[in-house]
Every structure is written in structure tokens, then in C-alpha cells.
Design a protein around this motif. Structure first.
Motif, PDB file in Angstrom:
ATOM      1  N   THR A  52       0.838  -1.200   0.000  1.00 16.35           N
ATOM      2  CA  THR A  52       0.000   0.000   0.000  1.00 16.35           C
ATOM      3  C   THR A  52       0.869   1.243   0.000  1.00 16.35           C
ATOM      4  O   THR A  52       0.608   2.208  -0.741  1.00 16.35           O
ATOM      5  CB  THR A  52      -0.930  -0.008   1.225  1.00 16.35           C
ATOM      6  OG1 THR A  52      -1.755  -1.176   1.173  1.00 16.35           O
ATOM      7  CG2 THR A  52      -1.815   1.218   1.225  1.00 16.35           C
ATOM      8  N   ARG A  53       1.901   1.242   0.808  1.00 13.81           N
ATOM      9  CA  ARG A  53       2.787   2.402   0.880  1.00 13.81           C
ATOM     10  C   ARG A  53       3.509   2.622  -0.434  1.00 13.81           C
ATOM     11  O   ARG A  53       3.660   3.762  -0.898  1.00 13.81           O
ATOM     12  CB  ARG A  53       3.783   2.208   2.020  1.00 13.81           C
ATOM     13  CG  ARG A  53       4.731   3.378   2.211  1.00 13.81           C
ATOM     14  CD  ARG A  53       5.594   3.168   3.428  1.00 13.81           C
ATOM     15  NE  ARG A  53       6.359   1.934   3.320  1.00 13.81           N
ATOM     16  CZ  ARG A  53       7.137   1.461   4.290  1.00 13.81           C
ATOM     17  NH1 ARG A  53       7.206   2.094   5.445  1.00 13.81           N
ATOM     18  NH2 ARG A  53       7.807   0.344   4.123  1.00 13.81           N
ATOM     19  N   ARG A  54       3.978   1.526  -1.059  1.00  9.11           N
ATOM     20  CA  ARG A  54       4.683   1.681  -2.321  1.00  9.11           C
ATOM     21  C   ARG A  54       3.757   2.209  -3.418  1.00  9.11           C
ATOM     22  O   ARG A  54       4.161   3.058  -4.226  1.00  9.11           O
ATOM     23  CB  ARG A  54       5.297   0.339  -2.737  1.00  9.11           C
ATOM     24  CG  ARG A  54       6.471  -0.079  -1.875  1.00  9.11           C
ATOM     25  CD  ARG A  54       7.220  -1.244  -2.511  1.00  9.11           C
ATOM     26  NE  ARG A  54       6.438  -2.466  -2.488  1.00  9.11           N
ATOM     27  CZ  ARG A  54       6.450  -3.332  -1.495  1.00  9.11           C
ATOM     28  NH1 ARG A  54       7.212  -3.120  -0.446  1.00  9.11           N
ATOM     29  NH2 ARG A  54       5.723  -4.436  -1.553  1.00  9.11           N
ATOM     30  N   LEU A  55       2.526   1.708  -3.459  1.00 12.49           N
ATOM     31  CA  LEU A  55       1.574   2.236  -4.439  1.00 12.49           C
ATOM     32  C   LEU A  55       1.292   3.706  -4.188  1.00 12.49           C
ATOM     33  O   LEU A  55       1.240   4.519  -5.121  1.00 12.49           O
ATOM     34  CB  LEU A  55       0.276   1.427  -4.387  1.00 12.49           C
ATOM     35  CG  LEU A  55       0.313   0.018  -4.983  1.00 12.49           C
ATOM     36  CD1 LEU A  55      -1.005  -0.699  -4.740  1.00 12.49           C
ATOM     37  CD2 LEU A  55       0.605   0.076  -6.478  1.00 12.49           C
ATOM     38  N   LEU A  87       3.208   5.902  -2.672  1.00 11.28           N
ATOM     39  CA  LEU A  87       4.375   6.693  -3.053  1.00 11.28           C
ATOM     40  C   LEU A  87       4.501   6.807  -4.573  1.00 11.28           C
ATOM     41  O   LEU A  87       4.922   7.854  -5.091  1.00 11.28           O
ATOM     42  CB  LEU A  87       5.636   6.066  -2.463  1.00 11.28           C
ATOM     43  CG  LEU A  87       5.780   6.146  -0.934  1.00 11.28           C
ATOM     44  CD1 LEU A  87       7.044   5.421  -0.476  1.00 11.28           C
ATOM     45  CD2 LEU A  87       5.810   7.597  -0.471  1.00 11.28           C
ATOM     46  N   SER A  88       4.142   5.749  -5.290  1.00  7.91           N
ATOM     47  CA  SER A  88       4.193   5.806  -6.749  1.00  7.91           C
ATOM     48  C   SER A  88       3.201   6.831  -7.296  1.00  7.91           C
ATOM     49  O   SER A  88       3.553   7.648  -8.173  1.00  7.91           O
ATOM     50  CB  SER A  88       3.892   4.426  -7.336  1.00  7.91           C
ATOM     51  OG  SER A  88       4.822   3.471  -6.891  1.00  7.91           O
ATOM     52  N   TYR A  89       1.977   6.809  -6.776  1.00 12.29           N
ATOM     53  CA  TYR A  89       0.985   7.787  -7.224  1.00 12.29           C
ATOM     54  C   TYR A  89       1.429   9.206  -6.902  1.00 12.29           C
ATOM     55  O   TYR A  89       1.305  10.119  -7.730  1.00 12.29           O
ATOM     56  CB  TYR A  89      -0.365   7.494  -6.575  1.00 12.29           C
ATOM     57  CG  TYR A  89      -1.003   6.201  -7.021  1.00 12.29           C
ATOM     58  CD1 TYR A  89      -0.868   5.742  -8.323  1.00 12.29           C
ATOM     59  CD2 TYR A  89      -1.748   5.430  -6.133  1.00 12.29           C
ATOM     60  CE1 TYR A  89      -1.448   4.549  -8.729  1.00 12.29           C
ATOM     61  CE2 TYR A  89      -2.332   4.231  -6.531  1.00 12.29           C
ATOM     62  CZ  TYR A  89      -2.184   3.806  -7.833  1.00 12.29           C
ATOM     63  OH  TYR A  89      -2.748   2.636  -8.225  1.00 12.29           O
ATOM     64  N   ALA A 127       4.478  10.314  -6.404  1.00 12.67           N
ATOM     65  CA  ALA A 127       5.632  10.695  -7.217  1.00 12.67           C
ATOM     66  C   ALA A 127       5.189  11.091  -8.623  1.00 12.67           C
ATOM     67  O   ALA A 127       5.679  12.081  -9.190  1.00 12.67           O
ATOM     68  CB  ALA A 127       6.631   9.536  -7.277  1.00 12.67           C
ATOM     69  N   LEU A 128       4.254  10.337  -9.186  1.00  6.37           N
ATOM     70  CA  LEU A 128       3.753  10.667 -10.513  1.00  6.37           C
ATOM     71  C   LEU A 128       3.034  12.016 -10.501  1.00  6.37           C
ATOM     72  O   LEU A 128       3.243  12.865 -11.394  1.00  6.37           O
ATOM     73  CB  LEU A 128       2.814   9.571 -11.006  1.00  6.37           C
ATOM     74  CG  LEU A 128       2.202   9.758 -12.410  1.00  6.37           C
ATOM     75  CD1 LEU A 128       3.308   9.837 -13.444  1.00  6.37           C
ATOM     76  CD2 LEU A 128       1.237   8.621 -12.729  1.00  6.37           C
ATOM     77  N   ALA A 182      -5.396   8.150  -3.901  1.00  2.00           N
ATOM     78  CA  ALA A 182      -4.441   7.061  -4.106  1.00  2.00           C
ATOM     79  C   ALA A 182      -4.461   6.086  -2.935  1.00  2.00           C
ATOM     80  O   ALA A 182      -4.342   4.870  -3.130  1.00  2.00           O
ATOM     81  CB  ALA A 182      -3.033   7.631  -4.298  1.00  2.00           C
ATOM     82  N   ALA A 230      -5.209   2.328  -3.356  1.00  2.33           N
ATOM     83  CA  ALA A 230      -4.201   1.337  -2.980  1.00  2.33           C
ATOM     84  C   ALA A 230      -4.759   0.346  -1.969  1.00  2.33           C
ATOM     85  O   ALA A 230      -4.474  -0.855  -2.035  1.00  2.33           O
ATOM     86  CB  ALA A 230      -2.968   2.045  -2.411  1.00  2.33           C
TER      87      ALA A 230
END
Length: 481
Positions: A2-5, A7-9, A11-12, A180, A184
Motif C-alpha cells: 500500500t505504501r509503495r503504491l 508513493l508511486s501515485y 511521485a507521478l 491514491a 491502494a
């Protein structure tokens, strides 16, 4: 995940916002500076025309009022010179008249009928926009006018727009983070339930199957497949456990009856056949021990147990005490040496069975008047060292295979003791290796993870058990003696 998703959103979104807002901020800043420069240039040209008319008519007394009024309204600074570059009027409160500015570059160019618009610093070190215009009629220059305007107000407006862009970006990021995070969580919900179900299945019981009603279709399908697989696996494990339980009862009874029937034949057989009868009875007993060993392995493999803290020193002293009588009958000494090892991680009951099996193997090959050394070290390390004939490197490699026995062995073992030991050590997240002992013999080295966060009580070292008389039959241990 969940955290990685998340952070990806984020960052984008941050890249998109940076790609939009940073150029927009720079464009706005340049636009503000350009507009201010054009405004200063326009005002300077208008004031130059007015002051040129006053100079032409000789109305020098009107010049201070003209430049002072403009400076009061706009906050700019106006300086007027004649055609020789001598200051006629200065809007600054402490401005001086009568001094010559003809040597200054912008005034010199204006006296040559060339306007100048630039960014410079004033006497106080502030950034200012400066426009110097000639007061001329055609090619005749009657004076010059310099208008300087501080950039503080322009910078304030630029900073204000940067702040607004930053606030808009932060608000957008907060909204993106909220959306997000919800997305996520929705995506990873089947994975979380799948992880919890996997943990339950590793413990042997799946009570809460993974959620197959939410999340992306692929994850829902994965949860459904996992549930079907786990259900099938549980059914197979239950069938295997039921077989082990039933076989334990079904096999022991006919083997016991067979041994009794063979023993009953003894009075009716020719004395020359008694040797063969003893061998048959021994093979039946060996078959019984083999069945018990296989059932023990089946129960171990079907039981998923979590390692728990166990005091190695206490268990070691207890098992040596239990083996005292057997060691004494074979004139073998058991010696505990080394520093206290403390607590280690092991599945319940595993450490006792490990020591029992290794001691049984060591006693079976130890000659009389020798010593079996149980050497412990801090950090969960235990050596069980005998003074027997030892094993070759090839035999040590195969020693943990099921049913394997050395070609030069003459005992009635089943070849299941060391495989059980290996299984118990592996289940306790430890390691076991067989090494040659100094001189002759074998060094069985067990390493278990120490429990560093829990205290332990030291056990006395150097405990010896002497022998008394030889024992007839030697025993192959599968569990405890």
C-alpha cells in the motif's frame, strides 16, 4: 505494498505538477518583470516629454513639483538633468541639485539621444528598474530624465504567485494522496487477506479464507485459486494425519502378535533353528521400531509448530541425567563442558529428542571406558563428541538420508534417527553438521538461534557419570529412552 503504491501515485502527481507549475511560475515571473519594465519605460518617456517642455519654456521651478508628484503616486525615483547633465530636479527627499551626472553611462547615452532601460541596483543595494530617456525635440536634446522603480513590489507579486502555485500543488497532492490511498487499499485488500490466510495455513489451519469479493479481478481470481488450493491441501493433510494415526494402531497389533507367535515356536523347534528364530524375532522388533520411526516422522511433518524459547542448559542436564543408567552399563562417561549456552529457539519437545537420538547413536558406537563430551558454547551451539570409529566423508554426507545405514554397521538401527534429528533442527530454524572429532569419533554440531532478549540461568559444568557394568542389547533411539 500500500505504501509503495501510494508513493508511486504521489511521485507521478508530483512530477506532473512540477512539469506544469514550475514553467508557469517562471513565465509569470518573467511576464511581471517585463510588464514592470514596459510601464517604467512608458512613464519615463511621458515624464521626459513634460520636463522637456518645461526646460524649453524655462519653467525650471515646475520641475520639482512634476517629479515629486509622480514619485509620491508611484514610489519611483525621478532625476532630471539639463543638456549638460547637471541635475535640475530630484524627487528624493535628500536629493541634490546642481551636481553633474554627465559621466554616468545612462545619462551620457541619453544626452546623445539614446534611451536606456535596464535592471540595476540603487545606492541602498536594492534591485531597481531604471529607464533613462532624453528630453528632446527631434535631434535637439534639452535634458534627460532618469526613472528608477524598486523591484520589491514586483518580487512580492512573483512570490505571491509562487505561493499560490505551491498551495495549489499541495492541495492537489493531498487530494491525490487521499484518492491514491483509497485505491491502494482497495487494490491490496485481497493481498492482505491472502497474507493472513497464508500465515494461518502455515500454522496448519485456515480459519479465515482470503477475501475474493473486492479488489482487481486478477487478485480476486488469485484469492479464489488460493482458497481452493488451501482447502485441497488441508484435506490431504487431514487424510495423512488420519492415516498416521490409524496406521499406528493397525500396524503395532499384528507386529506384536507376530513376535509372540515366533517366540511361541521356540519350544517346538530343533535347537539348531533357535539362532534363526532369534534373528527373525530381531527383524520383527526392528520392523516395529521402523514403523514407529516412520510414524514419528509423519507426525512431525504434519505438525506446523512455531519455535519457542527453550533453556538449552536445563534440557541438556535433564537428558544426561536420563541417560545415566544406560551410559553406566556400557562403561561410558557423559561429560558436560563449556560455558552456559543460554536460551535458544526450538519447537516444543524438539531439543530433547535431538539430544536423545544423538546420545543413542554415540552410545551405540562408543567403546567401554571412553567419554561422550557434550560441549556447549554461548550463542546456541552444542557439540556431541564420541570416541567411536567415526564416519567417512561420504558416510557423513548420506547420514541424514532415510533408511540409510553405513555398510560396515553391525547394529539393528532403522536409519531414521538422524533424519528425525535433521527435521527437528530444521523446524527449529537451526543447522546440524557431522564433523570428524579429534583423533577418532564423530562431532555432531547443532546450532540453534539464541534468544538474546531473555536471561538464562547457568548450569553446572563438568558433570560426570561413570559406568558400572556392561549392558547386553543396545537400543536405537527414535524418541526418548
Amino acid at each position: 505494498m500500500t505504501r509503495r503504491l501510494l508513493l508511486s501515485y504521489l511521485a507521478l502527481a508530483l512530477l506532473v505538477l512540477a512539469g506544469l507549475e514550475i514553467p508557469l511560475g517562471y513565465i509569470y515571473a518573467r511576464g511581471e518583470t517585463s510588464r514592470a519594465s514596459q510601464s517604467v519605460e512608458r512613464d519615463a518617456a511621458m515624464l521626459a516629454e513634460v520636463t522637456e517642455e518645461n526646460i524649453e519654456k524655462g519653467q525650471f521651478d515646475a520641475l520639482p513639483d512634476v517629479v515629486g508628484d509622480y514619485a509620491t503616486r508611484t514610489g519611483g525615483h525621478v532625476v532630471v538633468t539639463d543638456k549638460q547633465g547637471v541635475v535640475l530636479a530630484d524627487s528624493a527627499p535628500l536629493g541634490r541639485t546642481g551636481i553633474s551626472l554627465a559621466e554616468q553611462p545612462d545619462i551620457s547615452r541619453a544626452l546623445n539621444n539614446q534611451p536606456t532601460v535596464t535592471t540595476t541596483t540603487d545606492g541602498e543595494g536594492r534591485d531597481v528598474l531604471s529607464a533613462t530617456m532624453p528630453g528632446s525635440s527631434g535631434t535637439l536634446v534639452r535634458g534627460t530624465l532618469r526613472l528608477t522603480y524598486p523591484l520589491d513590489q514586483v518580487s512580492t507579486r512573483v512570490h505571491r504567485i509562487w505561493g499560490a502555485l505551491a498551495l495549489a500543488g499541495a492541495s492537489t497532492l493531498a487530494l491525490v494522496a487521499l484518492v491514491a490511498f483509497s485505491m491502494a487499499r482497495w487494490i491490496t485488500r485481497p493481498l492482505r487477506t491472502l497474507e493472513a490466510a497464508t500465515t494461518q495455513l502455515a500454522d496448519g489451519h485456515l480459519t479465515h479464507p482470503p477475501d475474493a469479493t473486492t479488489g482487481p479481478p486478477e487478485l480476486r481470481q488469485l484469492a479464489t485459486s488460493f482458497t481452493r488450493t488451501a482447502t485441497r491441501l488441508q484435506h490431504l493433510l487431514q487424510s495423512q494425519q488420519a492415516f498416521a494415526s490409524e496406521a499406528s494402531h493397525q500396524l503395532k497389533t499384528p507386529l506384536t502378535a507376530l513376535r509372540l507367535r515366533l517366540e511361541n515356536f521356540e519350544p517346538h523347534l530343533d535347537p539348531r533353528a533357535h539362532g534363526s528364530l532369534d534373528e527373525a524375532v530381531g527383524e520383527v522388533e526392528r520392523l516395529g521400531r521402523m514403523v514407529q520411526g516412520l510414524l514419528a516422522l509423519a507426525r512431525l511433518e504434519n505438525t506446523a509448530t512455531t519455535p519457542e524459547p527453550v533453556d538449552l542448559d536445563t534440557v541438556l542436564a535433564d537428558r544426561v541425567t536420563m541417560w545415566e543408567s544406560l551410559a553406566a552399563e556400557q562403561y561410558v562417561t557423559l561429560d558436560i563442558t563449556g560455558s552456559p549456552a543460554g536460551q535458544v529457539w526450538a519447537i516444543p519437545g524438539a531439543l530433547e529428542q535431538i539430544i536423545d537420538n544423538l546420545l543413542a547413536n554415540a552410545l551405540r558406537v562408543s567403546p567401554a571406558s571412553t567419554t561422550i563430551t557434550l560441549h556447549r558454547l554461548p550463542g546456541g551451539e552444542l557439540h556431541i563428541i564420541d570416541q567411536g570409529p567415526g564416519m567417512s566423508a561420504a558416510d557423513r554426507e548420506r547420514a541424514f538420508d532415510r533408511f540409510w545405514r553405513s555398510s560396515d554397521s553391525h547394529h539393528d538401527g532403522t536409519g531414521l534417527g538422524l533424519p528425525i534429528v535433521r527435521h527437528l533442527v530444521d523446524a527449529s530454524d537451526g543447522t546440524i553438521t557431522l564433523n570428524p572429532a579429534p583423533g577418532t569419533g564423530l562431532d555432531a554440531l547443532i546450532r540453534l538461534r539464541p534468544v538474546a532478549t531473555r536471561p538464562y540461568q547457568a548450569q553446572p559444568t563438568g558433570k560426570n557419570f561413570a559406568s558400572r557394568r556392561p549392558r547386553g542389547r543396545r537400543t536405537q533411539a527414535v524418541g526418548r529412552p
